[in-house]
Design a protein around this motif. Structure first.
Motif, mmCIF file in Angstrom:
data_model
loop_
_atom_site.group_PDB
_atom_site.id
_atom_site.type_symbol
_atom_site.label_atom_id
_atom_site.label_comp_id
_atom_site.label_asym_id
_atom_site.label_seq_id
_atom_site.Cartn_x
_atom_site.Cartn_y
_atom_site.Cartn_z
ATOM 1 N N GLY A 155 -12.644 168.949 40.999
ATOM 2 C CA GLY A 155 -11.846 168.702 42.190
ATOM 3 C C GLY A 155 -12.242 167.402 42.877
ATOM 4 N N ALA A 156 -13.551 167.126 42.950
ATOM 5 C CA ALA A 156 -14.007 165.897 43.603
ATOM 6 C C ALA A 156 -13.553 164.657 42.840
ATOM 7 N N ASN A 157 -13.492 164.741 41.517
ATOM 8 C CA ASN A 157 -13.031 163.601 40.724
ATOM 9 C C ASN A 157 -11.564 163.284 40.994
ATOM 10 N N LEU B 115 -12.290 161.390 44.649
ATOM 11 C CA LEU B 115 -13.188 160.236 44.702
ATOM 12 C C LEU B 115 -12.901 159.263 43.566
ATOM 13 N N PRO B 116 -13.150 157.976 43.784
ATOM 14 C CA PRO B 116 -12.950 156.995 42.709
ATOM 15 C C PRO B 116 -14.121 156.990 41.738
ATOM 16 N N LEU B 117 -13.917 156.312 40.613
ATOM 17 C CA LEU B 117 -14.989 156.048 39.650
ATOM 18 C C LEU B 117 -15.690 157.324 39.173
ATOM 19 N N ARG B 118 -14.980 158.451 39.221
ATOM 20 C CA ARG B 118 -15.508 159.736 38.742
ATOM 21 C C ARG B 118 -16.839 160.091 39.418
ATOM 22 N N LEU B 119 -16.925 159.792 40.705
ATOM 23 C CA LEU B 119 -18.157 160.073 41.444
ATOM 24 C C LEU B 119 -18.365 161.566 41.666
ATOM 25 N N GLY B 120 -17.328 162.362 41.388
ATOM 26 C CA GLY B 120 -17.490 163.799 41.519
ATOM 27 C C GLY B 120 -18.497 164.387 40.555
ATOM 28 N N GLU B 121 -18.844 163.648 39.512
ATOM 29 C CA GLU B 121 -19.818 164.152 38.544
ATOM 30 C C GLU B 121 -21.172 164.433 39.200
ATOM 31 N N ALA C 144 -8.702 175.052 42.228
ATOM 32 C CA ALA C 144 -9.906 175.664 41.666
ATOM 33 C C ALA C 144 -11.166 175.036 42.252
ATOM 34 N N GLY C 145 -11.136 173.715 42.490
ATOM 35 C CA GLY C 145 -12.283 173.057 43.099
ATOM 36 C C GLY C 145 -12.539 173.553 44.508
ATOM 37 N N GLY C 146 -11.449 173.812 45.269
ATOM 38 C CA GLY C 146 -11.609 174.356 46.606
ATOM 39 C C GLY C 146 -12.201 175.751 46.585
ATOM 40 N N VAL C 147 -11.730 176.578 45.656
ATOM 41 C CA VAL C 147 -12.279 177.931 45.528
ATOM 42 C C VAL C 147 -13.752 177.875 45.139
ATOM 43 N N ALA C 148 -14.078 176.965 44.241
ATOM 44 C CA ALA C 148 -15.455 176.867 43.741
ATOM 45 C C ALA C 148 -16.438 176.427 44.809
ATOM 46 N N LEU C 149 -15.942 175.856 45.910
ATOM 47 C CA LEU C 149 -16.840 175.505 47.004
ATOM 48 C C LEU C 149 -17.434 176.750 47.660
#
Length: 552
Positions: A90-92, A95-101, A276-281
């Protein structure tokens, strides 16, 4: 470079990438027949079962990845692995540059208890396996297509990923128990995950009127994901559409249907990732923000009150005008027991200690003003040291009636409760400022939700504890005690009860409560309390902090 510069530069990348992607999308969309997009939308929205099935298969790809990660790192539970992958996914898309990793690693560390080295090395191994799998699938199913679309760049991520994967595997071997089968498991999981994901582009192409077979769908997916390695914008916006459209056109599809299929596939993936990213928080517990509610605890068995007096202490800071009058009103005996009147002088500079002593109270003075929480903590310890059968405390400013001590402490002495709170809202309120009444009601509702039980007055300054509750009570910050004391004792299973009391607005002195400061101190302390996190070491305070109870 300071943090502000980094944030500004990060926002610059975000806006630049997003602007270019949107601009490219507008130009591309104007070059094709709009009717194609309408037909694709109608086909997708008219087939809800197919849409649900494709989304489920797409989700299964991440279930598989979570399972593989949990097998690679046995100390990492499947639920946390699933959450970490989806939080980063979800963060990817934001956020730019795949910083969600980065959030994948931090989630595994904070919520799963995995050592940072193990979380980082396993993430490097698995993400490298993903890139290698994409490159291998592309090379196997369409080497010429990959070379035509991506050129020599197609093999750069493969070489880099292979090096990163090897480093991650070696690091993982050093930081965790990882056998040789780990690399094979990571590779197999990555290939299977991309094959499952290819169902999305396969179905999106069908909605756009393009017929793809399974190998072609896998190939388009591989090309698209490989191109996203170089993406700048969040979610690879623009890069995904360009690569997928180019791959579909190279396979014989028209430009319009190909772009429509690419947009449909990316929209479905983005929607899944954000939801799904929101739920996973928050799922599974503890969430990304820690626990938000107290863990249920079994209630303790009743214990009769032992011998000893009742100790009533008054935390006081600069209350010279009120403290003597309150002390003189304290009854000498309640429920057949002697009452010890005590004042905890919290670094007063106005003669509070002398006035309390002259009125007949024992006085315990703190050398500097520490705050209400510190004063209450000291009062509890002093009462336990004196062998109190029950401990009560109320403010020294005259807002609470010490004559009602028997009503407050009675349930404790009769063995009916371990912790009693005097409820102003169940009793009689002579005067309370409207904004303070509203603040009390709102904060009490929030405390009830956090504590998982009905609480009628969460900020009352009149309370009583059994000897055992007083001995085990922990107040995790100096500023205040109201919420954290309740959560601490409920979390330890002590029996809770409220009794009606009277309340009148103070006529002397000033309250220390200011809403902004109050929330800045109380909210973090409540979070620490329900997450069992010890507070940082307390440093001596050099500036005065007024001791009082809570919003009145």
């Amino acid at each position: 470079m300071d943090g502000t510069s980094l944030r500004v530069r990060g926002l610059g990348w975000w806006w630049a990438g997003t602007f270019l992607a949107v601009a490219a999308g507008v130009v591309a969309a104007r070059a094709v027949d709009p009717a194609v997009f309408g037909a694709t939308w109608d086909a997708a929205s008219g087939a809800p079962l197919a849409l649900a099935a494709v989304t489920a298969v797409y989700g299964c790809a991440f279930v598989l990845r979570a399972w593989v990660w949990a097998r690679v790192v046995p100390d990492l539970g499947f639920g946390v692995a699933w959450a970490a992958i989806h939080v980063s996914l979800g963060a990817n898309h934001v956020l730019p540059l795949r910083l969600g990793e980065v959030l994948r690693v931090t989630t595994a560390v904070r919520r799963g208890g995995v050592p940072p080295g193990t979380a980082t090395s396993s993430t490097l191994l698995l993400r490298a396996a993903d890139v290698v799998a994409v490159a291998a699938l592309g090379a196997l199913l369409g080497p010429r297509l990959v070379d035509d679309l991506l050129g020599g760049l197609a093999w750069l991520p493969l070489a880099a990923a292979a090096a990163v994967g090897a480093a991650g595997f070696v690091w993982l071997r050093r930081t965790a128990t990882a056998g040789g089968r780990v690399a094979a498991l990571a590779a197999a999981g990555a290939v299977a995950g991309w094959v499952l994901e290819s169902v999305v582009i396969w179905q999106a192409a069908r909605w756009a009127g393009i017929g793809l077979d399974a190998p072609e769908a896998v190939l388009v997916t591989a090309v698209t994901i490989a191109a996203q390695v170089f993406a700048v914008a969040p979610a690879g916006l623009g890069t995904y559409e360009a690569a997928a459209t180019g791959a579909l056109v190279a396979l014989g599809a028209g430009a319009g249907p190909a772009l429509a299929a690419a947009i449909a596939a990316h929209a479905l993936k983005t929607a899944y990732s954000l939801v799904a990213g929101g739920v996973a928080l928050f799922v599974p517990a503890p969430g990304a923000f820690g626990r938000l509610r107290l863990r249920p605890a079994p209630e303790r068995a009743p214990v009769p009150a032992g011998p000893g007096p009742v100790v009533l202490f008054l935390p006081a800071h600069d209350e010279v005008d009120a403290v003597a009058g309150v002390v003189r009103r304290i009854p000498e005996r309640v429920c057949g027991r002697d009452v010890v009147a005590m004042v905890i002088d919290d670094g007063s500079t106005d003669g509070t200690a002398a006035a309390a002593r002259a009125a007949g109270a024992e006085v315990v003075s703190l050398p500097v003003n520490r705050g209400l929480g510190a004063a209450a903590r000291r009062g509890l310890s002093e009462a336990v040291a004196r062998g109190a059968a029950a401990v009560a405390f109320c403010d020294a400013d005259g807002e609470y009636a010490p004559e009602e001590l028997q009503e407050v402490v009675g349930p404790v002495l009769r063995g009916e409760a371990d912790y009693v709170v005097g409820s102003r809202f169940a009793g009689r309120i002579e005067r309370m400022l409207p904004h303070r009444r509203l603040g009390n009601v709102v904060l009490t509702k929030i405390l009830s939700f956090v504590a998982r039980r009905r609480i009628g007055d969460g900020q009352s300054g009149y309370r009583a504890l059994s000897r055992a509750a007083a001995a085990e009570a922990e107040i995790v910050h100096d500023y205040n005690y109201a919420q954290v004391l309740t959560l601490d004792l409920l979390g330890k299973g002590f029996r809770y009860r409220e009794v009606p009391i009277s309340y009148s607005f103070r006529t002397t002195g000033k309250t220390f409560v200011k809403l902004g400061r109050y929330l800045r101190n109380v909210v973090p302390a409540v979070h620490r309390e329900i997450n069992d996190v010890s507070p940082p070491p307390r440093a001596p305070r050099t500036t005065p902090a007024r001791a009082a109870s809570a919003p009145r």
